[in-house]
Design a protein around this motif. Sequence first.
Motif, mmCIF file in Angstrom:
data_model
loop_
_atom_site.group_PDB
_atom_site.id
_atom_site.type_symbol
_atom_site.label_atom_id
_atom_site.label_comp_id
_atom_site.label_asym_id
_atom_site.label_seq_id
_atom_site.Cartn_x
_atom_site.Cartn_y
_atom_site.Cartn_z
ATOM 1 N N TYR A 125 10.376 -1.537 2.641
ATOM 2 C CA TYR A 125 9.580 -1.609 1.416
ATOM 3 C C TYR A 125 10.091 -0.666 0.337
ATOM 4 O O TYR A 125 9.989 -0.964 -0.865
ATOM 5 C CB TYR A 125 8.110 -1.312 1.720
ATOM 6 N N GLY A 126 10.651 0.450 0.740
ATOM 7 C CA GLY A 126 11.192 1.366 -0.258
ATOM 8 C C GLY A 126 12.309 0.747 -1.073
ATOM 9 O O GLY A 126 12.466 1.040 -2.265
ATOM 10 N N ASP A 127 13.080 -0.137 -0.447
ATOM 11 C CA ASP A 127 14.188 -0.799 -1.143
ATOM 12 C C ASP A 127 13.751 -2.102 -1.813
ATOM 13 O O ASP A 127 14.395 -2.560 -2.758
ATOM 14 C CB ASP A 127 15.323 -1.105 -0.161
ATOM 15 N N LEU A 128 12.686 -2.719 -1.300
ATOM 16 C CA LEU A 128 12.289 -4.045 -1.778
ATOM 17 C C LEU A 128 11.029 -4.018 -2.636
ATOM 18 O O LEU A 128 10.514 -5.077 -2.996
ATOM 19 C CB LEU A 128 12.064 -4.981 -0.582
ATOM 20 N N ALA A 129 10.512 -2.841 -2.941
ATOM 21 C CA ALA A 129 9.237 -2.745 -3.652
ATOM 22 C C ALA A 129 9.259 -3.517 -4.963
ATOM 23 O O ALA A 129 8.283 -4.193 -5.320
ATOM 24 C CB ALA A 129 8.877 -1.281 -3.894
ATOM 25 N N GLU A 130 10.348 -3.402 -5.699
ATOM 26 C CA GLU A 130 10.429 -4.086 -6.992
ATOM 27 C C GLU A 130 10.377 -5.596 -6.808
ATOM 28 O O GLU A 130 9.610 -6.294 -7.487
ATOM 29 C CB GLU A 130 11.721 -3.681 -7.718
ATOM 30 N N GLU A 131 11.191 -6.125 -5.886
ATOM 31 C CA GLU A 131 11.198 -7.566 -5.639
ATOM 32 C C GLU A 131 9.885 -8.034 -5.044
ATOM 33 O O GLU A 131 9.427 -9.151 -5.299
ATOM 34 C CB GLU A 131 12.350 -7.938 -4.717
ATOM 35 N N ALA A 132 9.242 -7.182 -4.224
ATOM 36 C CA ALA A 132 8.002 -7.565 -3.553
ATOM 37 C C ALA A 132 6.852 -7.758 -4.531
ATOM 38 O O ALA A 132 5.852 -8.409 -4.191
ATOM 39 C CB ALA A 132 7.631 -6.521 -2.507
ATOM 40 N N ARG A 133 6.977 -7.238 -5.720
ATOM 41 C CA ARG A 133 5.921 -7.431 -6.717
ATOM 42 C C ARG A 133 5.760 -8.900 -7.081
ATOM 43 O O ARG A 133 4.701 -9.310 -7.572
ATOM 44 C CB ARG A 133 6.236 -6.617 -7.968
ATOM 45 N N ALA A 134 6.823 -9.693 -6.847
ATOM 46 C CA ALA A 134 6.753 -11.116 -7.168
ATOM 47 C C ALA A 134 5.998 -11.913 -6.103
ATOM 48 O O ALA A 134 5.701 -13.092 -6.303
ATOM 49 C CB ALA A 134 8.167 -11.678 -7.324
ATOM 50 N N LEU A 135 5.690 -11.279 -4.962
ATOM 51 C CA LEU A 135 4.937 -11.976 -3.926
ATOM 52 C C LEU A 135 3.518 -12.254 -4.406
ATOM 53 O O LEU A 135 2.957 -11.469 -5.183
ATOM 54 C CB LEU A 135 4.873 -11.127 -2.652
ATOM 55 N N PRO A 136 2.910 -13.344 -3.952
ATOM 56 C CA PRO A 136 1.492 -13.555 -4.270
ATOM 57 C C PRO A 136 0.664 -12.362 -3.794
ATOM 58 O O PRO A 136 0.968 -11.764 -2.758
ATOM 59 C CB PRO A 136 1.143 -14.830 -3.479
ATOM 60 N N ASP A 137 -0.377 -12.027 -4.522
ATOM 61 C CA ASP A 137 -1.163 -10.835 -4.216
ATOM 62 C C ASP A 137 -1.658 -10.794 -2.770
ATOM 63 O O ASP A 137 -1.569 -9.735 -2.119
ATOM 64 C CB ASP A 137 -2.341 -10.719 -5.183
ATOM 65 N N PRO A 138 -2.199 -11.903 -2.208
ATOM 66 C CA PRO A 138 -2.650 -11.823 -0.809
ATOM 67 C C PRO A 138 -1.516 -11.504 0.159
ATOM 68 O O PRO A 138 -1.706 -10.752 1.120
ATOM 69 C CB PRO A 138 -3.232 -13.219 -0.552
ATOM 70 N N VAL A 139 -0.340 -12.068 -0.087
ATOM 71 C CA VAL A 139 0.800 -11.809 0.780
ATOM 72 C C VAL A 139 1.247 -10.359 0.654
ATOM 73 O O VAL A 139 1.514 -9.672 1.650
ATOM 74 C CB VAL A 139 1.972 -12.766 0.453
ATOM 75 N N ARG A 140 1.312 -9.864 -0.582
ATOM 76 C CA ARG A 140 1.738 -8.481 -0.798
ATOM 77 C C ARG A 140 0.769 -7.501 -0.139
ATOM 78 O O ARG A 140 1.182 -6.497 0.443
ATOM 79 C CB ARG A 140 1.872 -8.200 -2.294
ATOM 80 N N ARG A 141 -0.539 -7.801 -0.218
ATOM 81 C CA ARG A 141 -1.520 -6.923 0.425
ATOM 82 C C ARG A 141 -1.354 -6.945 1.949
ATOM 83 O O ARG A 141 -1.513 -5.917 2.613
ATOM 84 C CB ARG A 141 -2.934 -7.353 0.031
ATOM 85 N N ASP A 142 -1.050 -8.115 2.493
ATOM 86 C CA ASP A 142 -0.790 -8.202 3.932
ATOM 87 C C ASP A 142 0.385 -7.319 4.323
ATOM 88 O O ASP A 142 0.331 -6.593 5.317
ATOM 89 C CB ASP A 142 -0.500 -9.646 4.340
ATOM 90 N N VAL A 143 1.457 -7.399 3.547
ATOM 91 C CA VAL A 143 2.649 -6.614 3.839
ATOM 92 C C VAL A 143 2.336 -5.129 3.786
ATOM 93 O O VAL A 143 2.705 -4.354 4.679
ATOM 94 C CB VAL A 143 3.792 -6.974 2.865
ATOM 95 N N GLU A 144 1.649 -4.708 2.746
ATOM 96 C CA GLU A 144 1.358 -3.287 2.568
ATOM 97 C C GLU A 144 0.401 -2.757 3.624
ATOM 98 O O GLU A 144 0.380 -1.555 3.900
ATOM 99 C CB GLU A 144 0.796 -3.047 1.168
ATOM 100 N N ALA A 145 -0.392 -3.628 4.238
ATOM 101 C CA ALA A 145 -1.328 -3.201 5.283
ATOM 102 C C ALA A 145 -0.657 -3.001 6.632
ATOM 103 O O ALA A 145 -1.247 -2.411 7.535
ATOM 104 C CB ALA A 145 -2.454 -4.226 5.417
ATOM 105 N N LEU A 146 0.562 -3.496 6.778
ATOM 106 C CA LEU A 146 1.276 -3.375 8.047
ATOM 107 C C LEU A 146 1.808 -1.955 8.239
ATOM 108 O O LEU A 146 1.954 -1.188 7.286
ATOM 109 C CB LEU A 146 2.437 -4.365 8.100
#
Length: 477
Positions: free
Chosen positions: A145-166
């Motif tokens: 996530y440290g390397d992909l944080a910028e690209e991960a912003r393009a994920l749909p909000d529910p998906v991004r929240r799932d990722v960040e909760a892991l």
Amino acid sequence: MEAGSCSGSEGEAEGAGAGTPVRVRVEGSVFAVDRALLVQGCDYFGALFRSGMRECRQEEIWLQGVRAGGFLTALSVLRGERPLLSAQQLVDAVECAAFLQVAPLARHLADLVTSDTCLLLCQAAAVFGLRELYLSAALFIRDMYGDLAEEARALPDPVRRDVEALTPSSYVAVGTHSPSMEMLQDSFRTLCYLDEEAREWRHLTDLPTHASTSMAGVAVLANRLYIVGGVRGVSKQVVESCFCYDAWEDTWSVIPSPRQPRYNFTLVGHEGRLFAIGGEFERTLMSSVETYDVAAGAWSFASNAPWPVADAACAKAMSRIFLCFWRPMETTDIYEYVPSTDHWRLITSLIRPQSYGHCMVAHRDNLYVMRNGPSDDFLRCLMDCYNLSTGQWTAMPGHYVNSKGALFTAVVRGDSAFTVNRMLTLEYSILGDRWKPRREMKGFPRSGSVTTFLLRLPRASRNQATPPPDAPGPSPR
């Protein structure tokens, strides 16, 4: 679909035409496919051909809801191929795997999760409801996530929240220890994890009193650490006690010992099983292999390794198990063990001068083999790369300082390789044809040899908020 002319029992419906070709029309393409191949690997066709409906005896089946390219990829995977796919091919394959319930294709797509494909596969799996692929991609994103944080912003909000909760993977290490005594418990007999923000090692848990990490088999499977066997004392008396550490529960438990006492062997975890390969007993090299079914809690013998071998370097790449043998001296033979058929096959050989010590790690479809240099310069570590897709060896440029064994404990997470010794923990960026030093952190605060691995640790272990240990993980949306 209409009920039709198939009559008789379910078994007769399944057997009728089994092993004979059927034409499958997808978009404007027609594929001639063995019925048995479709039934074996595809739940959709398995149900169709057992249904007693008209289509189970038709010579041609019209298939809607998938693209021809995705179906072609599914067929190649069912035939045992491992194709690399473009972005559009990945999406088409995800759609096909979900619609036709092609489990082997879904597993292959999980093997293709990389920093280049993880965001695309995560979104596609969420759209089409492939839960296991979604989780694999989400966990990979979380680890990087440290390397992909910028690209991960393009994920749909529910998906991004799932990722960040892991919970991300942590780099964990344990030194070499013999069994202790209750009254003389050694304070150094601990597992430690790397606090990457503070750049130092912290205490995770103590080893059980009777556990040995000296010449023991150590492997991680389903976020559980297994320590099997080992020795005590200079006489190398085999330790029969075997232990499992559940990282989520922060608890140790005892598991059965192998049927053949062994030490200095290779232990690898794969698809619900542990594989204990080779090793020694009473100072004699062995080629025997045992497998431990975690669900059944029992050991059984498997096919012997090609040669008697001790402490063979091992790596998993693309859900495949590879072992590195030295036979004869200065020849590196890499064999694959195939659990589904319980057989070994030679993948490649490389002749390269060496003195002692070696390690192998995997990144994408590459195997990186590290070894000491010539005997007159044993602190210099050389590296070669074998690409599974092209079948080609490449000598990596430069030398890697093997200061007291650092590179012989390498672990790969995302696009990084972590190595450690007592003086230094070093993270490399894996750039395909070279490894580039990225971060330096404190060394492991224990003397002697070190075994390293990755675990997902409850955040309470790192003084953060704790998710429920039985949290089901992300769900496709």
